[in-house]
Each structure stands twice: as structure tokens, then as C-alpha cells.
Design an enzyme around this catalytic site. Structure first.
Site, mmCIF file in Angstrom:
data_model
loop_
_atom_site.group_PDB
_atom_site.id
_atom_site.type_symbol
_atom_site.label_atom_id
_atom_site.label_comp_id
_atom_site.label_asym_id
_atom_site.label_seq_id
_atom_site.Cartn_x
_atom_site.Cartn_y
_atom_site.Cartn_z
ATOM 1 N N ASP A 37 -8.755 -5.283 6.303
ATOM 2 C CA ASP A 37 -9.321 -6.082 5.213
ATOM 3 C C ASP A 37 -10.252 -7.160 5.736
ATOM 4 O OD1 ASP A 37 -8.458 -5.261 2.511
ATOM 5 O OD2 ASP A 37 -6.457 -5.472 3.339
ATOM 6 N N ARG A 66 6.874 -6.445 3.173
ATOM 7 C CA ARG A 66 5.612 -6.964 2.629
ATOM 8 C C ARG A 66 5.609 -6.823 1.119
ATOM 9 N NH1 ARG A 66 -0.446 -5.393 4.599
ATOM 10 N NH2 ARG A 66 0.132 -3.269 3.976
ATOM 11 N N GLU A 75 -6.585 -12.201 6.051
ATOM 12 C CA GLU A 75 -7.385 -10.978 6.016
ATOM 13 C C GLU A 75 -8.654 -11.110 5.187
ATOM 14 O OE1 GLU A 75 -4.810 -7.876 4.551
ATOM 15 O OE2 GLU A 75 -3.740 -9.245 3.231
ATOM 16 N N HIS A 89 0.813 -1.219 0.000
ATOM 17 C CA HIS A 89 0.000 0.000 0.000
ATOM 18 C C HIS A 89 0.844 1.267 0.000
ATOM 19 C CE1 HIS A 89 -3.797 -2.065 0.421
ATOM 20 N NE2 HIS A 89 -3.368 -2.728 1.492
ATOM 21 N N ASP A 100 16.249 -11.699 -3.438
ATOM 22 C CA ASP A 100 17.575 -11.456 -3.994
ATOM 23 C C ASP A 100 18.160 -10.120 -3.547
ATOM 24 O OD1 ASP A 100 17.679 -13.894 -5.249
ATOM 25 O OD2 ASP A 100 17.355 -13.128 -7.273
#
Length: 270
Positions: free
Chosen positions: A182, A77, A156, A52, A91
Site C-alpha cells: 500500500d 489484523r 502504509e 484482505h 472480547d
């Protein structure tokens, strides 16, 4: 002679070794400087948000580098559990990844495969080119990578709620995070994270995780809710974000020096 490096303890390691609830903050501004300020706050977890927030790979890398000087554990996240995106995050050196919207055991199993090299998974191999292995300066990185990466999945949705016990039991899922915002929306209670049905749902996931031996965390920007979830057995609680702290503090200055506005109070929780 090249330096041989020892990787940091993972988020899973920190949770296993904790003798109290851990507390964390979201890094959403996309600023390495702000991330570094938060990393030195004394909180346990810095959660760098790629879902977000207006961040890309270069910003996430810079935030990880800024946080590396501090004892905080950084978690990144992903915007989605796509194997290519997860490969890129791993990576660039994200040891600890969080994947949102995991709603079934099959979702969880696929996510585990995405963060592991063959034969355990499908992660593409490019460690010699990558910060994850410190360009092959971490001994035996390829063989040990599954031990050096921590995976948290986010519950969620109503479907995820129903499958929480099974998701918590998936081998390779190191922790769960409940997203009340959510989850409230999925329950038909948009914007009502403190509704009794939402709170009961969050606490049911905490119980399911504890039964499976899998730590469960939760977003709770409201201090009263944070305390309640910690008392209910949450292993970690995310108690704020850089952008909401700035928003509320700047509004407080405006109220103090200019006067009350007409917009009404801002919501206390994410």
C-alpha cells in the site's frame, strides 16, 4: 472451584524480550487447520488477517484456539480501526491486534482508546461474557486489561510516512508495521515494493521507530528484502503467507510435471 488463569505474554512482551529479529507468517485461508499447521512451523508470529482474507469472528476465534497449543504469538489484523470491531476481536480473545491504515497521530491515539477500557479509553465492558477474560477466570482482568493487550498500527500511506515519528511516540502504540504494497501505491509506485523510493521509505520508518523506542516490522516475502530490512533494524519481518506458499508450490508442481505455462513469474512479494 474455578481455574485461575495466567494470560500469555503479549506481542509487545515478545518483542521486548527478543534478542534477534522475529519472523512471521500470514494466515489468510480462513482455516483453523491451516493456521495450526503454520503455528507449529517454528516461526515466531502467526498473523491472522481480517482485512484482505475471507474470515469472520468465528473463523478468527477458531484460528486463535488452534494456535493456542503452540509457542507462536498470534496477532489479529482488524479490517479497520473501528471501536466496535476492535471490541469484538478483543472480547473473543485476541490479545494482540493490528490496525491498518493509521496515517496520523490522531488516528493512533483514537486506536489506543478503542482497545482500552474507561477511563483510559472507550472499549465496551463485557468481560464476564467473553473469552478475553476467560469468563472472569483471569484475576483482575478489567483493571489489568491495558497491560494484557498489545496494539500494533500499520504505516502504509504517504501521510502515515510523514507522521511516523509522531505515531511511534504515541503512548499505547506497542509496535509499527510497514506495509510496502500500500505504501508503494500511495507513493505512485503501484506493485513496485522493491523500488528504491519505497525501500527508502520503509527504512525511514524503521529509523523513526528505533528513535522512539518502538519496534517496527515489515512485510517482505522476498528473502533478499527480508534480509535487508532485518539488517536495517526491523524488529520483525513477515516473510510469507499460507495462501502464497500454496499457490507457488502448486504452480511448481504443475511446471515440473506438465511444463512451463505462459503466464510468467508470479510476484515474490506482498
Amino acid at each position: 472451584m474455578p481455574i485461575r488463569l495466567t494470560p500469555d505474554a503479549t506481542f509487545a512482551d515478545r518483542l521486548r524480550g527478543a534478542d534477534r529479529t522475529l519472523y512471521g507468517i500470514w494466515s489468510c485461508a480462513g482455516s483453523a487447520l491451516v493456521a495450526e499447521i503454520c503455528a507449529g512451523s517454528g516461526l515466531d508470529i502467526l498473523l491472522i488477517d481480517g482485512e484482505h482474507s475471507p474470515v469472520g469472528l468465528e473463523s478468527i476465534l477458531a484460528q486463535l484456539q488452534a494456535a493456542a497449543a503452540y509457542p507462536v504469538v498470534p496477532v489479529v489484523r482488524a479490517p479497520i480501526g473501528d471501536p466496535v470491531l476492535l471490541k469484538q476481536l478483543l472480547d473473543l480473545g485476541a490479545q494482540n491486534v493490528l490496525v491498518p491504515m493509521v496515517s496520523s497521530v490522531e488516528d493512533a491515539e483514537a486506536t489506543v482508546r478503542a482497545v482500552r477500557y474507561p477511563p483510559l479509553g472507550v472499549r465496551g465492558v463485557g468481560s464476564a461474557l467473553a473469552r478475553s477474560s476467560r469468563w472472569s477466570r483471569i484475576p483482575d482482568y478489567l483493571a489489568r486489561a491495558h497491560e494484557l493487550v498489545s496494539l500494533t498500527v500499520q504505516i502504509e500511506t504517504v501521510e502515515g510516512l510523514a507522521a511516523a515519528a509522531g505515531i511511534a511516540a504515541v503512548e499505547g502504540v506497542d509496535a509499527l508495521l510497514v506495509g510496502p504494497a500500500d505504501l508503494a501505491a500511495s507513493l505512485g509506485l503501484l506493485g513496485q515494493q522493491d523500488h528504491p523510493d519505497v525501500v527508502a521509505a520503509v527504512e525511514s520508518v524503521i529509523r523513526a521507530g528505533r528513535a522512539a523506542g518502538t519496534p517496527v516490522g515489515v512485510n517482505a516475502f522476498d528473502p533478499a528484502m527480508a534480509a535487508r530490512y532485518a539488517e536495517a533494524g526491523a524488529a520483525y519481518v513477515l516473510v510469507g503467507s499460507d495462501v502464497t506458499l500454496l499457490a507457488r508450490a502448486s504452480e511448481g508442481l504443475a511446471t515440473r510435471f506438465i511444463g512451463d505455462g505462459s503466464a510468467g513469474p508470479a510476484p515474490a512479494s506482498y
